[in-house]
Design a protein around this motif. Structure first.
Motif, short mmCIF file in Angstrom:
data_model
loop_
_atom_site.label_atom_id
_atom_site.label_comp_id
_atom_site.label_asym_id
_atom_site.label_seq_id
_atom_site.Cartn_x
_atom_site.Cartn_y
_atom_site.Cartn_z
N ILE A 7 -109.53 9.64 51.25
CA ILE A 7 -109.01 8.70 52.02
C ILE A 7 -107.36 9.54 52.03
O ILE A 7 -106.88 9.68 50.85
CB ILE A 7 -108.56 7.46 51.33
N LYS A 8 -106.96 9.91 53.30
CA LYS A 8 -105.63 10.52 53.05
C LYS A 8 -104.61 9.52 53.84
O LYS A 8 -103.13 9.74 53.93
CB LYS A 8 -105.67 11.87 54.03
N ALA A 9 -105.05 8.34 54.62
CA ALA A 9 -104.02 7.46 55.00
C ALA A 9 -104.54 5.98 55.02
O ALA A 9 -105.99 5.81 55.15
CB ALA A 9 -103.98 7.78 56.47
N VAL A 10 -103.72 5.10 54.72
CA VAL A 10 -104.04 3.69 54.62
C VAL A 10 -103.27 2.77 55.60
O VAL A 10 -101.93 2.82 55.62
CB VAL A 10 -103.96 3.06 53.27
N ILE A 11 -103.90 1.99 56.75
CA ILE A 11 -102.99 1.14 57.54
C ILE A 11 -103.32 -0.36 56.87
O ILE A 11 -104.49 -0.82 56.65
CB ILE A 11 -103.77 1.36 58.93
N PHE A 12 -102.20 -0.86 56.67
CA PHE A 12 -102.11 -2.24 55.96
C PHE A 12 -101.75 -3.38 56.98
O PHE A 12 -100.81 -3.06 57.72
CB PHE A 12 -101.27 -2.24 54.80
N ASP A 13 -102.41 -4.30 56.85
CA ASP A 13 -101.97 -5.58 57.38
C ASP A 13 -100.92 -5.93 56.61
O ASP A 13 -100.79 -5.42 55.44
CB ASP A 13 -102.98 -6.81 57.39
N LEU A 14 -99.92 -7.00 57.12
CA LEU A 14 -98.78 -7.44 56.36
C LEU A 14 -98.90 -8.82 55.71
O LEU A 14 -98.92 -8.95 54.72
CB LEU A 14 -97.48 -7.61 57.27
N ASP A 15 -98.89 -9.57 56.49
CA ASP A 15 -99.05 -11.20 56.09
C ASP A 15 -100.45 -11.31 55.31
O ASP A 15 -101.48 -11.24 55.88
CB ASP A 15 -98.75 -12.20 57.09
N GLY A 16 -100.31 -11.72 54.03
CA GLY A 16 -101.49 -12.16 53.29
C GLY A 16 -102.25 -10.81 52.83
O GLY A 16 -103.16 -11.05 51.99
N THR A 17 -101.57 -9.70 52.95
CA THR A 17 -102.23 -8.48 52.45
C THR A 17 -101.28 -7.78 51.63
O THR A 17 -101.38 -7.34 50.36
CB THR A 17 -102.58 -7.75 53.65
N LEU A 18 -100.04 -7.28 52.23
CA LEU A 18 -99.13 -6.82 51.42
C LEU A 18 -98.07 -7.87 51.02
O LEU A 18 -97.46 -7.65 49.72
CB LEU A 18 -98.24 -5.96 52.44
N LEU A 19 -97.91 -8.93 51.57
CA LEU A 19 -96.86 -10.02 51.18
C LEU A 19 -97.44 -11.30 51.41
O LEU A 19 -98.16 -11.67 52.57
CB LEU A 19 -95.58 -9.79 52.32
N ASP A 20 -97.01 -12.31 50.59
CA ASP A 20 -97.30 -13.65 50.85
C ASP A 20 -96.19 -14.15 51.42
O ASP A 20 -95.20 -14.53 50.68
CB ASP A 20 -97.29 -14.44 49.32
N THR A 21 -96.01 -14.29 52.83
CA THR A 21 -95.15 -14.82 53.56
C THR A 21 -95.25 -16.08 54.03
O THR A 21 -94.54 -16.74 54.88
CB THR A 21 -95.13 -13.86 54.94
N SER A 22 -96.37 -16.76 53.67
CA SER A 22 -96.94 -18.28 54.14
C SER A 22 -95.75 -19.40 54.21
O SER A 22 -95.59 -20.05 54.87
CB SER A 22 -98.09 -18.71 53.33
N ARG A 23 -94.91 -19.34 52.99
CA ARG A 23 -94.11 -20.25 52.53
C ARG A 23 -92.65 -19.93 53.86
O ARG A 23 -92.18 -21.06 54.11
CB ARG A 23 -93.44 -20.25 51.18
N ASP A 24 -92.42 -18.91 53.87
CA ASP A 24 -91.45 -18.66 55.00
C ASP A 24 -91.87 -18.83 56.41
O ASP A 24 -91.04 -19.66 56.99
CB ASP A 24 -90.78 -17.20 54.72
N ILE A 25 -93.06 -18.68 56.59
CA ILE A 25 -93.61 -18.80 57.95
C ILE A 25 -93.74 -20.34 58.18
O ILE A 25 -93.20 -21.02 59.19
CB ILE A 25 -94.95 -18.34 58.24
N HIS A 26 -94.06 -21.21 57.28
CA HIS A 26 -94.28 -22.59 57.17
C HIS A 26 -92.80 -23.24 57.45
O HIS A 26 -92.74 -24.36 58.11
CB HIS A 26 -95.01 -22.87 55.58
N SER A 27 -91.85 -22.74 56.69
CA SER A 27 -90.52 -23.35 56.64
C SER A 27 -90.00 -23.17 58.02
O SER A 27 -89.41 -24.07 58.55
CB SER A 27 -89.69 -22.55 55.59
N VAL A 28 -89.97 -21.98 58.73
CA VAL A 28 -89.41 -21.70 59.81
C VAL A 28 -90.14 -22.37 61.12
O VAL A 28 -89.42 -22.94 62.14
CB VAL A 28 -89.41 -20.23 59.95
N LEU A 29 -91.45 -22.21 60.98
CA LEU A 29 -92.35 -23.07 61.89
C LEU A 29 -91.97 -24.52 61.81
O LEU A 29 -91.83 -25.15 63.05
CB LEU A 29 -93.77 -22.86 61.71
N ASN A 30 -92.02 -25.09 60.88
CA ASN A 30 -91.73 -26.62 60.84
C ASN A 30 -90.32 -27.28 61.38
O ASN A 30 -90.12 -28.01 61.90
CB ASN A 30 -91.92 -27.48 59.39
#
Length: 216
Positions: free
Chosen positions: A2-25
């Motif tokens: 493996i020479k390259a890795v493509i990462f998803d962001l939310d739930g993979t690299l960062l736990d962003t759920s609380r910020d998403i939840h706060s702004v969405l509400n």
């Protein structure tokens, strides 16, 4: 190798759920739409901000979804991401991948500006080579167009590139792009949900992910 890795962001690299939840509400409240729980927020993410808002608004408030989406997009682009965090063991592994010369990319369905903001606060120090989010000219995952663009820009073969994500869309993106996928189990979907989307390789921790990257 493996020479390259493509990462998803939310739930993979960062736990962003609380910020998403706060702004969405906050956006839902501004239009007198009932707020949703953190668990619902986690269930609704993964297919882009527009779909997230539509799911949160539900059938009863579907007519308000466009204005809520506009409000949410504007507010989320300004979010300070103070409730977002890295996952256990992540910092060591990302530093090791970078030191080993592996190319690193972020590919998310989060709006581009919001993706750039949270990247700068929490991930910039790791030196990812590119960050791709939702824009008008690039299709959302699971369309493989952006993943294929990343592979081409990195000048690597498909067999040398790995997709890492926590959602069904990540499994399908990797399949559509013709590359291997590791589905992580610390994110927003269960192993059963990921299996139903076709996932076959799993990581329970960043240490396990590191081992897979070195052996696949």
């Amino acid at each position: 190798m493996i020479k390259a890795v493509i990462f998803d962001l939310d739930g993979t690299l960062l736990d962003t759920s609380r910020d998403i939840h706060s702004v969405l509400n906050a956006s839902l409240k501004r239009f007198s739409v009932p707020e949703i729980s953190l668990e619902q927020t986690i269930k609704f993410v993964g297919n882009g901000a527009k779909t997230l808002v539509e799911r949160a608004a539900g059938k009863e408030y579907a007519s308000l979804a466009p204005v809520i989406y506009a409000d949410f997009s504007n507010a989320f682009a300004k979010c300070d991401n103070s409730l977002t965090a890295l996952y256990e063991g992540e910092e060591r592994v990302l530093n090791k991948l970078k030191a080993d010369g592996i190319k690193l990319a972020v590919l998310t369905n989060k709006p581009q500006k919001a993706a750039e903001n949270v990247y700068k606060k929490h991930l910039e120090k790791f030196g990812f080579d590119c960050v791709y989010g939702q824009t008008e000219d690039m299709p959302l995952k699971p369309n493989p167009q952006t993943a294929l663009k990343i592979i081409e820009n990195f000048n690597v073969k498909k067999g040398e590139c790995l997709f890492v994500g926590d959602g069904e869309t990540d499994v399908l993106t990797a399949e559509n792009a013709g590359i291997k996928c590791v589905s992580v189990l610390w994110g927003y979907r269960s192993k059963e949900q990921l299996k139903s989307a076709g996932a076959e390789i799993f990581a329970n921790s960043f240490s396990e992910l590191e081992h897979l990257i070195n052996t696949l």
